[in-house]
Design a protein around this motif. Sequence first.
Motif, PDB file in Angstrom:
ATOM      1  N   SER A  81      48.442  78.302 -19.750  1.00 56.25           N
ATOM      2  CA  SER A  81      47.402  77.278 -19.528  1.00 56.25           C
ATOM      3  C   SER A  81      48.039  75.958 -19.096  1.00 56.25           C
ATOM      4  O   SER A  81      48.938  75.469 -19.771  1.00 56.25           O
ATOM      5  CB  SER A  81      46.611  77.019 -20.821  1.00 56.25           C
ATOM      6  N   ARG A  84      37.873  78.920 -17.679  1.00 58.79           N
ATOM      7  CA  ARG A  84      37.734  80.007 -18.642  1.00 58.79           C
ATOM      8  C   ARG A  84      36.615  80.903 -18.132  1.00 58.79           C
ATOM      9  O   ARG A  84      35.487  80.436 -17.906  1.00 58.79           O
ATOM     10  CB  ARG A  84      37.421  79.459 -20.045  1.00 58.79           C
ATOM     11  N   PHE A 131      52.916  73.407 -20.110  1.00 57.27           N
ATOM     12  CA  PHE A 131      52.346  74.699 -20.492  1.00 57.27           C
ATOM     13  C   PHE A 131      53.232  75.344 -21.548  1.00 57.27           C
ATOM     14  O   PHE A 131      54.370  74.918 -21.779  1.00 57.27           O
ATOM     15  CB  PHE A 131      52.227  75.627 -19.272  1.00 57.27           C
ATOM     16  N   GLU A 188      41.580  83.605 -19.152  1.00 59.21           N
ATOM     17  CA  GLU A 188      42.024  82.278 -18.732  1.00 59.21           C
ATOM     18  C   GLU A 188      42.465  82.454 -17.282  1.00 59.21           C
ATOM     19  O   GLU A 188      43.439  83.159 -17.008  1.00 59.21           O
ATOM     20  CB  GLU A 188      43.211  81.843 -19.614  1.00 59.21           C
ATOM     21  N   ALA A 214      42.482  75.373 -13.720  1.00 54.61           N
ATOM     22  CA  ALA A 214      42.153  76.453 -14.656  1.00 54.61           C
ATOM     23  C   ALA A 214      40.679  76.484 -14.995  1.00 54.61           C
ATOM     24  O   ALA A 214      40.001  75.453 -15.040  1.00 54.61           O
ATOM     25  CB  ALA A 214      42.960  76.284 -15.944  1.00 54.61           C
ATOM     26  N   TRP A 226      44.137  76.896 -25.889  1.00 61.41           N
ATOM     27  CA  TRP A 226      45.107  77.213 -24.830  1.00 61.41           C
ATOM     28  C   TRP A 226      45.661  78.611 -25.052  1.00 61.41           C
ATOM     29  O   TRP A 226      45.672  79.127 -26.170  1.00 61.41           O
ATOM     30  CB  TRP A 226      46.209  76.165 -24.747  1.00 61.41           C
ATOM     31  N   THR A 238      45.659  86.001 -19.567  1.00 60.34           N
ATOM     32  CA  THR A 238      45.805  84.957 -18.559  1.00 60.34           C
ATOM     33  C   THR A 238      45.952  85.623 -17.190  1.00 60.34           C
ATOM     34  O   THR A 238      46.757  86.536 -17.023  1.00 60.34           O
ATOM     35  CB  THR A 238      47.045  84.095 -18.852  1.00 60.34           C
ATOM     36  N   TYR A 284      43.676  69.442 -20.324  1.00 62.99           N
ATOM     37  CA  TYR A 284      42.696  70.002 -21.249  1.00 62.99           C
ATOM     38  C   TYR A 284      42.316  68.916 -22.255  1.00 62.99           C
ATOM     39  O   TYR A 284      43.200  68.239 -22.793  1.00 62.99           O
ATOM     40  CB  TYR A 284      43.307  71.185 -22.017  1.00 62.99           C
ATOM     41  N   ILE A 287      43.882  81.004 -13.856  1.00 63.14           N
ATOM     42  CA  ILE A 287      44.663  79.867 -13.386  1.00 63.14           C
ATOM     43  C   ILE A 287      44.904  80.018 -11.895  1.00 63.14           C
ATOM     44  O   ILE A 287      45.518  80.989 -11.441  1.00 63.14           O
ATOM     45  CB  ILE A 287      46.007  79.794 -14.141  1.00 63.14           C
ATOM     46  N   LEU A 327      38.282  73.788 -17.057  1.00 60.90           N
ATOM     47  CA  LEU A 327      38.966  73.381 -18.281  1.00 60.90           C
ATOM     48  C   LEU A 327      39.648  72.019 -18.186  1.00 60.90           C
ATOM     49  O   LEU A 327      39.843  71.363 -19.199  1.00 60.90           O
ATOM     50  CB  LEU A 327      39.999  74.444 -18.665  1.00 60.90           C
TER      51      LEU A 327
END
Lengths: 430, 430
Positions: free
Chosen positions: A106, A351, A34, A362, A349, A102, A425, A96, A364, A379
């Motif tokens: 992410s 979206r 990440f 985003e 994750a 991102w 996020t 991803y 998570i 994702l």
Amino acid sequence: MVSTALLTDHYELTMLQATLADGTAGRRSVFEVFGRRLNGGRRFGVVAGTGRVLDALADFRFDPAEIDFLRSARIVDDTTCDWLADYRFTGDIWGYPEGELWFPGSPILRVDSTFGEGVILETLILSILNHDSAIASAAARMTLAAGDRPCIEMGTRRTHEEAAVASARAAYICGFAATSNLEAGRRYAIPTAGTAAHAFTLVHDTERDAFTSQVASLGSDTTLLVDTYDTAQGVATAIEVGGAALGGVRLDSGDLGDVARTTRAQLDAAGNADTKITVTSDLDEYAIAALAAAPVDGYGVGTSLVTGSGSPTSGFVYKLVAREAGDGTMLGVAKKSKDKASVGGRKTALRRLNSKGVAEAEVIGIDITPRDDGDDRELMVPLVEQGKRVHDATLHDARARLQASLGELPAAARRLSKGDPAIPTIFEEG
Amino acid sequence: MVSTALLTDHYELTMLQATLADGTAGRRSVFEVFGRRLNGGRRFGVVAGTGRVLDALADFRFDPAEIDFLRSARIVDDTTCDWLADYRFTGDIWGYPEGELWFPGSPILRVDSTFGEGVILETLILSILNHDSAIASAAARMTLAAGDRPCIEMGTRRTHEEAAVASARAAYICGFAATSNLEAGRRYAIPTAGTAAHAFTLVHDTERDAFTSQVASLGSDTTLLVDTYDTAQGVATAIEVGGAALGGVRLDSGDLGDVARTTRAQLDAAGNADTKITVTSDLDEYAIAALAAAPVDGYGVGTSLVTGSGSPTSGFVYKLVAREAGDGTMLGVAKKSKDKASVGGRKTALRRLNSKGVAEAEVIGIDITPRDDGDDRELMVPLVEQGKRVHDATLHDARARLQASLGELPAAARRLSKGDPAIPTIFEEG
């Protein structure tokens, strides 16, 4: 293929040695890639390199040549060399897909394996993703700024010769029309293109000789470089030599907007309405945007693209976020280093999209799958299952993914100015 | 070895096609690599990559695999493919040896050949020199700032996986003591080194378990990473586990100067006067200089090194500066493009030194050998003669070259602040 196994850091293998000796190499572990932040105040980042990671993983093996080096240089002990000689990754990797966007936090790639199998992949995975995503994140801003006009990648000479091939690939994912790099053409079937250099004009006795030779050899739909001596005279000669069918002219110096307007008028007056104008010369996304109102048909982008337009690396890290505890359960782990604390736990994750399909966050999930409120999009996709590659997205898939993901973003995400990430996020815990 | 011939731009080969057709491909030509300016207000640049250029040139050949691609993708015609299939460079190359300094206009590399043989080398030569010299120019400032303290190259994960190997090489030329990159160890015999990552601590049940394991497996002269949880506690545990013979501790977060002072005091109080402190965490030449008064024994440098500390490319160009005229004589040529005009003519260079051996100017002769006023030093050496490599300087030679050349510079050249080149460039004509 040549082994990729030594494209790694010394300490990955010494950590392996110590954990093989104490038994923790066999603990089930979750590693996560990440980025803590978006570079340069950008609104989004673009994931690129995932396909190259999978290619490199297939060649990540310790053949006798690699083992001989490790033994002779006394990097690790014999037990570790024997383990490495048999090494094949047998875990799972999710991540991803290329072309996806991102944001800070992410979970771009997640490796589920034993500690030993996963730890030695850290450096190579990061090298590829950090480089390719940095180029892609710059490239996407360039193609956004260029709108419907094609961008051609021409930066090979300004970066490492193999980084150049990867850069051409990343740019193509982001909608570039072609590259100057022939190896990228061969390896990835990316269209290649080119015009001519000033040396070509200079080796001839006159500019007219050079243009005549180029048109004779490459056809009148070629693009002539017209600024070696005097641009207006160069354009006039190009028109005379190439005729109405002349494909294009390239402008590589001066105030490109002014010169493009003058050149367009000169071409049109001569009946060369179909002759295109390509501009080059230290273009970046800002220069491309500034030329939006100029009569330009295409952009050749070099240095700025292959150096990530001010952000040559992505800042991705590869962190152990969970591992098997002594009792066999999985335990979230995180370092507490000042300013660098990480978030433990296995991440998933999605979206968050509103009912109109506009991205809002985003989301998570930490050790849970985040709640889908109805219009959300997952994702992460499976890339490797039990050591077997299960993902073969093409570069065309990646191009489509990027366009679809960009299309979901709120309009402000297209701004080139510095700002906050286009969407926040949100972490959700079970 | 794999051919390097397609690591080039499309237009090099189409220019070749046109000049083969019109006969100018056979004209004797002189190409020159130079930089117009030093990036970032630096006082000097460092040449690196020359040896890699010579390695790549040996593998620059169009084997059936390359020819097949060129034919099937219709990059060039059959005549050109046939010419390329037989291609071997038969000309001469002179240049600055690795480790030499460069200034604006320095003729870093000069290729004497036919136009056709020389033009197709442009892209690959520039890729290598632009990359490697950018890394070296940053690395030399770091080792200058570090003084007698060793610097270790640790940037592999933040750049393309092959660029990382070249970066380790360039850093070594500039006095770095070691690299984390194992492939650089194998390919170039550069010493490799490493400590441990936070993941190593986190996979163990306690920090003490991790340290105990590392010391047991790697010996007490290992370096323990002490900032995963609480640094003071980590240091205390490291001392208990490693004893007085503990090799070192690594600090990777917080205010490194403050933490280093606290840690040094803690180590000394425990009788660990010989335990060294290595610091890492986004170091660049400025951060290294700022730590000069702190009790630090070594620096691990990553991101900033492999991205050229703000200048990830050198801006070198490869220009045709002279070519055979219709009457067989050699003619200096130069483009006149606005803001990008170049200086025609075949160049030779020397560094003007005063009677005390201090550098005063970069003197570049145009079509002449510049006048040596008695203490000057010629800068260009033969690299290839009639296609045969005649230069095999080692990385140790390059390290020595850099130290000697830096030793000649006036003291102001060591300043990290932005300014003019340390010495002016003077062109002399015949």
